[in-house]
Design a protein around this motif. Structure first.
Motif, short mmCIF file in Angstrom:
data_model
loop_
_atom_site.label_atom_id
_atom_site.label_comp_id
_atom_site.label_asym_id
_atom_site.label_seq_id
_atom_site.Cartn_x
_atom_site.Cartn_y
_atom_site.Cartn_z
N ALA A 160 -1.54 -3.80 -0.88
CA ALA A 160 -0.42 -3.26 -0.43
C ALA A 160 0.63 -4.15 0.34
CB ALA A 160 -0.64 -2.21 0.37
N ALA A 161 1.76 -4.41 -0.21
CA ALA A 161 2.85 -5.27 0.20
C ALA A 161 4.09 -4.24 0.81
CB ALA A 161 3.26 -6.23 -0.61
N ASP A 162 4.43 -4.50 1.98
CA ASP A 162 5.54 -3.55 2.41
C ASP A 162 6.99 -4.33 2.07
OD1 ASP A 162 7.16 -1.75 3.57
OD2 ASP A 162 6.79 -2.45 5.56
N SER A 163 6.94 -4.70 0.74
CA SER A 163 8.19 -5.50 0.39
C SER A 163 9.45 -4.57 0.87
CB SER A 163 8.29 -5.81 -1.03
OG SER A 163 8.02 -4.37 -1.88
N ALA A 164 9.60 -3.50 0.96
CA ALA A 164 10.95 -2.79 1.39
C ALA A 164 11.16 -3.22 3.09
CB ALA A 164 10.71 -1.42 1.33
N GLY A 165 10.13 -3.72 3.73
CA GLY A 165 10.32 -4.07 5.12
C GLY A 165 10.01 -5.59 5.47
N PHE A 166 9.97 -6.20 4.42
CA PHE A 166 9.81 -7.66 4.50
C PHE A 166 11.11 -8.40 5.06
CE2 PHE A 166 9.97 -11.92 2.57
CZ PHE A 166 9.07 -12.59 3.02
N PRO A 167 10.93 -9.28 5.99
CA PRO A 167 9.89 -9.81 6.38
C PRO A 167 9.73 -9.24 7.90
CG PRO A 167 11.80 -11.44 6.84
CD PRO A 167 12.37 -10.24 5.97
N TYR A 168 8.50 -9.14 8.28
CA TYR A 168 8.11 -8.61 9.62
C TYR A 168 8.73 -9.58 10.71
CZ TYR A 168 5.61 -4.72 7.90
OH TYR A 168 5.01 -3.33 7.24
N GLY A 169 8.52 -10.65 10.53
CA GLY A 169 8.55 -11.91 11.55
C GLY A 169 9.98 -11.76 12.18
N GLN A 215 -20.76 -1.40 -10.39
CA GLN A 215 -21.33 -2.41 -10.88
C GLN A 215 -20.31 -3.28 -11.80
OE1 GLN A 215 -24.50 -1.11 -13.40
NE2 GLN A 215 -26.00 -0.96 -12.04
N SER A 216 -19.38 -2.52 -12.10
CA SER A 216 -18.17 -3.18 -12.79
C SER A 216 -17.00 -2.67 -12.24
CB SER A 216 -18.06 -2.82 -14.17
OG SER A 216 -19.31 -3.39 -15.08
N PRO A 217 -16.48 -3.20 -10.98
CA PRO A 217 -15.38 -2.87 -10.30
C PRO A 217 -14.11 -2.75 -11.22
CG PRO A 217 -15.76 -5.24 -9.92
CD PRO A 217 -16.97 -4.71 -10.61
N PRO A 218 -13.18 -1.64 -10.92
CA PRO A 218 -11.92 -1.56 -11.41
C PRO A 218 -10.90 -2.68 -11.37
CG PRO A 218 -12.13 -0.12 -9.73
CD PRO A 218 -13.44 -0.79 -9.74
N PRO A 219 -9.98 -2.83 -12.31
CA PRO A 219 -8.78 -3.91 -11.92
C PRO A 219 -8.35 -3.80 -10.49
CG PRO A 219 -8.54 -2.61 -13.97
CD PRO A 219 -9.66 -2.12 -13.36
N GLY A 220 -8.03 -4.79 -9.91
CA GLY A 220 -7.64 -4.53 -8.60
C GLY A 220 -6.06 -4.13 -8.69
N ILE A 221 -5.69 -3.53 -7.78
CA ILE A 221 -4.15 -2.86 -7.47
C ILE A 221 -3.51 -3.36 -6.67
CG2 ILE A 221 -2.88 -0.78 -7.17
CD1 ILE A 221 -5.37 0.85 -8.22
N ALA A 222 -1.91 -3.59 -6.89
CA ALA A 222 -1.14 -4.25 -6.06
C ALA A 222 -0.15 -3.28 -5.96
CB ALA A 222 -0.75 -5.79 -6.50
N VAL A 223 0.07 -2.69 -4.84
CA VAL A 223 1.33 -1.91 -4.71
C VAL A 223 2.20 -2.07 -3.83
CG1 VAL A 223 -0.15 -0.63 -2.84
CG2 VAL A 223 1.56 0.72 -3.93
N PHE A 224 3.43 -2.05 -4.00
CA PHE A 224 4.70 -2.48 -3.45
C PHE A 224 5.60 -1.47 -2.86
CE2 PHE A 224 3.30 -6.00 -5.96
CZ PHE A 224 3.91 -7.22 -5.13
#
Length: 271
Positions: A41-50, A237-246
């Motif tokens: 999970a990428a908080d792209s709406a809040g990027f950048p935190y720094g 045994q066969s993991p599902p595709p990785g999910i990227a959520v923004f």
């Protein structure tokens, strides 16, 4: 995504960052746990935190992780962001009843291997100003001089690299000059990449340095911690595709899709 049955536990490990820096932590975790399902999970709406205030981050991170937990039902959460960890880790642990792994600057291993006893800490401005860094220094590097530099530009350079946009050597030299140019900076032999974005451009930083430097980060140690906390648990045994959520607009996610695929994240979603 619904919780899996006890016989086929498909609950994912959830990684969280303001952007794509946490991929540097996801990579060693995938190598160590190849059958584990992952959600990034990428908080792209809040990027950048720094560049945000501590109060903003302290309020935002627990709320977002609560929503992500409701949607994905993770078995464990990794806050793969130094800034979010140093500010909001305690609040997240108080709010959510599941294991939470944070990310802290790798000052302890740096102190163990430094020959000159002068260590550089390269992070975001929000991270390097935290009292937590003072505490780590006092506990693990009391006999060292620890110099810090906060850079928002290096976060931007790392994000651009993942989109296929190369930065210039001069840009990386300028970031390093902010650290190495400080009094005593000429004696630094170890640089702690105290932002998860920075290992993604460690090669560019090393090439821009005017002398050999060693760059270290906490990614491998976090991967080992995840493996320890999940030992004995079942994996598909066969993991599902990785999910990227923004959390932000889908166009940024689309531009990052090729890079995300190299980290096993082939399904894109928005929160």
């Amino acid at each position: 995504m619904n919780p899996a049955s006890p016989t086929t536990d498909a609950r994912p490990i959830l990684f969280f960052d303001s952007g794509i820096g946490g991929l540097s932590v996801l990579r060693p975790a995938r190598e160590l746990l190849p059958n584990a399902p992952f959600v990034y999970a990428a908080d792209s709406a809040g990027f950048p935190y720094g560049t945000r205030s501590d109060a903003e981050i302290a309020a935002r991170v627990p709320a977002l992780l609560g929503r992500l937990t409701e949607r994905y039902h993770p078995r464990l959460i990794v806050i793969a962001c130094n800034t979010a960890s140093t500010i909001a880790l305690a609040a997240v642990r108080a709010a959510l009843d599941l294991p939470i792994v944070g990310t802290v600057p790798a000052i302890k291993p740096a102190a163990e291997i430094s020959k000159t006893r002068v260590i550089g800490v390269l992070g975001t401005r929000a991270t390097v100003r935290q009292a937590y860094v003072d505490d780590l220094t006092a506990k693990f590097a009391a006999d060292c001089t620890v110099l810090r530099h906060g850079s928002a530009e290096l976060v931007t350079l790392a994000e651009a690299k993942l989109r296929g946009e190369a930065g210039t050597p001069a840009q990386y030299r300028a970031v390093l000059d902010g650290l190495l140019g400080q009094p005593g900076g000429e004696r630094i032999d170890i640089v702690v990449n105290a932002c998860t974005h920075f290992p993604l451009v460690a090669e560019e930083l090393a090439q821009a340095a005017d002398r050999p430097l060693r760059f270290i980060d906490g990614g491998p140690g976090i991967a080992r911690r995840i493996a320890y906390l999940t030992q004995g648990q079942q994996w598909p045994q066969s993991p599902p595709p990785g999910i990227a959520v923004f959390t932000g607009p889908a166009d940024n996610a689309a531009r990052l899709a090729p890079a995300l695929g190299r980290f096993g994240l082939t399904e894109l979603q928005t929160l």
